[in-house]
Design an enzyme around this catalytic site. Structure first.
Site, mmCIF file in Angstrom:
data_model
loop_
_atom_site.group_PDB
_atom_site.id
_atom_site.type_symbol
_atom_site.label_atom_id
_atom_site.label_comp_id
_atom_site.label_asym_id
_atom_site.label_seq_id
_atom_site.Cartn_x
_atom_site.Cartn_y
_atom_site.Cartn_z
ATOM 1 N N VAL A 113 0.908 -1.150 0.000
ATOM 2 C CA VAL A 113 0.000 0.000 0.000
ATOM 3 C C VAL A 113 0.945 1.197 0.000
ATOM 4 O O VAL A 113 1.504 1.555 1.034
ATOM 5 C CB VAL A 113 -0.944 -0.011 1.224
ATOM 6 C CG1 VAL A 113 -1.784 1.254 1.268
ATOM 7 C CG2 VAL A 113 -1.846 -1.243 1.184
ATOM 8 N N PRO A 114 1.183 1.792 -1.178
ATOM 9 C CA PRO A 114 2.329 2.681 -1.387
ATOM 10 C C PRO A 114 2.216 4.083 -0.782
ATOM 11 O O PRO A 114 2.165 5.090 -1.487
ATOM 12 C CB PRO A 114 2.425 2.737 -2.915
ATOM 13 C CG PRO A 114 1.014 2.557 -3.370
ATOM 14 C CD PRO A 114 0.392 1.598 -2.386
ATOM 15 N N CYS A 115 2.251 4.140 0.543
ATOM 16 C CA CYS A 115 2.193 5.435 1.226
ATOM 17 C C CYS A 115 3.447 6.266 0.935
ATOM 18 O O CYS A 115 3.433 7.486 1.114
ATOM 19 C CB CYS A 115 1.975 5.244 2.720
ATOM 20 S SG CYS A 115 3.198 4.210 3.526
ATOM 21 N N HIS A 116 4.525 5.629 0.468
ATOM 22 C CA HIS A 116 5.742 6.372 0.133
ATOM 23 C C HIS A 116 5.533 7.290 -1.069
ATOM 24 O O HIS A 116 6.332 8.199 -1.284
ATOM 25 C CB HIS A 116 6.916 5.408 -0.133
ATOM 26 C CG HIS A 116 6.707 4.487 -1.287
ATOM 27 N ND1 HIS A 116 5.988 3.304 -1.174
ATOM 28 C CD2 HIS A 116 7.096 4.568 -2.587
ATOM 29 C CE1 HIS A 116 5.972 2.695 -2.350
ATOM 30 N NE2 HIS A 116 6.632 3.438 -3.225
ATOM 31 N N ARG A 117 4.450 7.107 -1.814
ATOM 32 C CA ARG A 117 4.178 7.933 -2.989
ATOM 33 C C ARG A 117 3.445 9.227 -2.648
ATOM 34 O O ARG A 117 3.088 9.989 -3.544
ATOM 35 C CB ARG A 117 3.372 7.129 -4.015
ATOM 36 C CG ARG A 117 4.139 5.935 -4.557
ATOM 37 C CD ARG A 117 3.348 5.126 -5.538
ATOM 38 N NE ARG A 117 4.068 3.904 -5.885
ATOM 39 C CZ ARG A 117 3.491 2.792 -6.307
ATOM 40 N NH1 ARG A 117 2.178 2.737 -6.459
ATOM 41 N NH2 ARG A 117 4.211 1.725 -6.580
#
Length: 164
Positions: free
Chosen positions: A121-125
């Site tokens: 779940v790409p919260c780094h984006r």
């Protein structure tokens, strides 16, 4: 159902995968010493394989059943994170707009920080409105590394293509 665990090494440090034979519940960076866990269910091994493919530049989308506990609001935010395309970023304000509540920008930021499924779940984006890297539970150096990895892979995938 009791959670199983699997620790894997990655270019950004060890990750601890937690889940069952039905879903992945967490993928977290860990600094804990290596621990021997019982044989994990097949799904955790599949998650590890997909993460290795991601780091090798061979995977852009994860195909895993996931489930992390949270409120309806948190689930909405986390669901929206999965729609941010590989190699792209959005701001916290844009994320708040995407869930239909631009005034929830702080709650969106807090929820983003509570995501237990790093990378998948790409919260780094999600970045600051000014384009700055802000907030990442795994540390800003990891966020920078992941974003550069995705952009490099995106660039290499289009290299050699001629216009028209």
């Amino acid at each position: 159902m009791e959670l199983a665990h699997l620790r894997i090494d990655t270019p950004v440090g060890p990750l601890l995968i937690s889940g069952t034979d039905e879903y992945i519940q967490a993928v977290n960076f860990t600094e804990e010493p290596e621990t021997v866990f019982p044989q994990p269910p097949h799904l955790l091994l599949e998650c590890a394989q997909q993460l290795h493919e991601y780091f090798a530049g061979e995977r852009k989308i994860f195909e895993l059943p996931i489930r992390q506990p949270g409120t309806d609001f948190q689930q909405t935010v986390w669901e929206q994170l999965t729609h941010i395309p590989f190699g792209q970023t959005i701001s916290y304000l844009q994320l708040a707009h995407r869930i239909g509540n631009p005034k929830s920008i702080r709650a969106v930021g807090t929820t983003n920080g509570k995501n237990q499924l790093a990378i998948i779940v790409p919260c780094h984006r999600v970045i600051g409105a000014n384009g700055m890297l802000v907030g990442y539970a795994g540390g800003l150096w990891r966020k920078r590394w992941l974003l550069e990895h995705e952009r490099l892979d995106l660039f290499s995938a289009t290299r050699g293509l001629s216009p028209g």
